[in-house]
Design a protein around this motif. Structure first.
Motif, PDB file in Angstrom:
ATOM      1  N   TYR A 198       0.815  -1.213   0.000  1.00  0.00           N
ATOM      2  CA  TYR A 198       0.000   0.000   0.000  1.00  0.00           C
ATOM      3  C   TYR A 198       0.859   1.278   0.000  1.00  0.00           C
ATOM      4  O   TYR A 198       0.442   2.298  -0.538  1.00  0.00           O
ATOM      5  N   ALA A 199       2.054   1.229   0.562  1.00  0.00           N
ATOM      6  CA  ALA A 199       2.954   2.387   0.485  1.00  0.00           C
ATOM      7  C   ALA A 199       3.337   2.656  -0.969  1.00  0.00           C
ATOM      8  O   ALA A 199       3.423   3.806  -1.390  1.00  0.00           O
ATOM      9  N   GLU A 200       3.533   1.600  -1.752  1.00  0.00           N
ATOM     10  CA  GLU A 200       3.842   1.770  -3.176  1.00  0.00           C
ATOM     11  C   GLU A 200       2.626   2.281  -3.946  1.00  0.00           C
ATOM     12  O   GLU A 200       2.751   3.096  -4.846  1.00  0.00           O
ATOM     13  N   VAL A 201       1.451   1.796  -3.594  1.00  0.00           N
ATOM     14  CA  VAL A 201       0.229   2.190  -4.305  1.00  0.00           C
ATOM     15  C   VAL A 201      -0.205   3.615  -3.930  1.00  0.00           C
ATOM     16  O   VAL A 201      -0.549   4.417  -4.803  1.00  0.00           O
ATOM     17  N   LEU A 202      -0.192   3.937  -2.642  1.00  0.00           N
ATOM     18  CA  LEU A 202      -0.750   5.199  -2.161  1.00  0.00           C
ATOM     19  C   LEU A 202       0.293   6.254  -1.800  1.00  0.00           C
ATOM     20  O   LEU A 202      -0.056   7.407  -1.583  1.00  0.00           O
ATOM     21  N   GLY A 203       1.538   5.874  -1.720  1.00  0.00           N
ATOM     22  CA  GLY A 203       2.564   6.782  -1.234  1.00  0.00           C
ATOM     23  C   GLY A 203       2.710   6.629   0.265  1.00  0.00           C
ATOM     24  O   GLY A 203       2.045   5.815   0.902  1.00  0.00           O
ATOM     25  N   GLY A 204       3.581   7.401   0.839  1.00  0.00           N
ATOM     26  CA  GLY A 204       3.820   7.317   2.270  1.00  0.00           C
ATOM     27  C   GLY A 204       4.892   6.301   2.593  1.00  0.00           C
ATOM     28  O   GLY A 204       5.596   5.802   1.713  1.00  0.00           O
ATOM     29  N   ALA A 253       2.213   5.865   7.092  1.00  0.00           N
ATOM     30  CA  ALA A 253       2.350   7.269   7.468  1.00  0.00           C
ATOM     31  C   ALA A 253       2.578   8.146   6.248  1.00  0.00           C
ATOM     32  O   ALA A 253       3.157   7.706   5.257  1.00  0.00           O
ATOM     33  N   GLN A 254       2.130   9.371   6.341  1.00  0.00           N
ATOM     34  CA  GLN A 254       2.355  10.405   5.335  1.00  0.00           C
ATOM     35  C   GLN A 254       1.751  10.081   3.972  1.00  0.00           C
ATOM     36  O   GLN A 254       2.211  10.581   2.952  1.00  0.00           O
ATOM     37  N   ALA A 255       0.724   9.259   3.940  1.00  0.00           N
ATOM     38  CA  ALA A 255      -0.024   9.004   2.703  1.00  0.00           C
ATOM     39  C   ALA A 255      -1.280   9.877   2.746  1.00  0.00           C
ATOM     40  O   ALA A 255      -1.875  10.048   3.813  1.00  0.00           O
ATOM     41  N   PRO A 256      -1.681  10.439   1.609  1.00  0.00           N
ATOM     42  CA  PRO A 256      -2.895  11.256   1.619  1.00  0.00           C
ATOM     43  C   PRO A 256      -4.138  10.407   1.891  1.00  0.00           C
ATOM     44  O   PRO A 256      -4.153   9.213   1.627  1.00  0.00           O
ATOM     45  N   GLY A 257      -5.166  11.019   2.428  1.00  0.00           N
ATOM     46  CA  GLY A 257      -6.426  10.326   2.665  1.00  0.00           C
ATOM     47  C   GLY A 257      -6.507   9.725   4.055  1.00  0.00           C
ATOM     48  O   GLY A 257      -5.695   9.993   4.929  1.00  0.00           O
ATOM     49  N   THR A 258      -7.506   8.898   4.250  1.00  0.00           N
ATOM     50  CA  THR A 258      -7.716   8.225   5.532  1.00  0.00           C
ATOM     51  C   THR A 258      -6.557   7.282   5.811  1.00  0.00           C
ATOM     52  O   THR A 258      -6.172   6.498   4.949  1.00  0.00           O
ATOM     53  N   PRO A 259      -5.993   7.334   7.003  1.00  0.00           N
ATOM     54  CA  PRO A 259      -4.857   6.466   7.322  1.00  0.00           C
ATOM     55  C   PRO A 259      -5.218   4.981   7.267  1.00  0.00           C
ATOM     56  O   PRO A 259      -6.332   4.587   7.617  1.00  0.00           O
TER      57      PRO A 259
END
Length: 120
Positions: free
Chosen positions: A23-29, A42-48
């Motif tokens: 999910y870090a690769e998909v969403l960032g963070g 952490a530090q991904a946009p949207g709901t944690p």
């Protein structure tokens, strides 16, 4: 007046670090591993999102009229074809992407949780 606000969506899985990396690769963070079976994104946009170890984890089934999918995540993308290639390369599997005329396609993450890529 609302009683609460949505804090974090937590996914059960057999390997929180591996799912957190997906999910870090998909969403960032980036992932934050507490070392005790809990990983936060952490530090991904949207709901944690967070991921916790679940001994005996059984992934949801989709589609299955006699079983519940439990939940799914809708992830907004600007290019469905490009996003599909990327999530598949990261370990997602196709659950339902046959109808290319739709503005969404269904996949499973590496632990089997369903998610949709939705064109914005």
């Amino acid at each position: 007046m609302a009683i609460a606000t949505l804090g974090t969506v937590v996914l059960d899985c057999p390997d929180p670090v591996a799912l957190g990396r997906f999910y870090a690769e998909v969403l960032g963070g980036r992932i934050e591993d507490d070392g005790e079976g809990w990983v936060g994104l952490a530090q991904a946009p949207g709901t944690p999102l967070a991921f916790q170890t679940a001994p005996g984890f059984v992934p949801p089934k989709w589609p299955a009229p006699d079983d519940s999918q439990q939940f799914h995540l809708d992830l907004t993308v600007t290019d469905l074809d490009a996003a599909e290639k990327q999530v598949l390369a990261l370990g997602a599997t196709v659950l339902d992407a046959d109808d290319r005329a739709r503005s969404w396609r269904v996949y499973a993450d590496p632990a089997g949780h369903p998610f949709c890529l939705c064109a914005c």
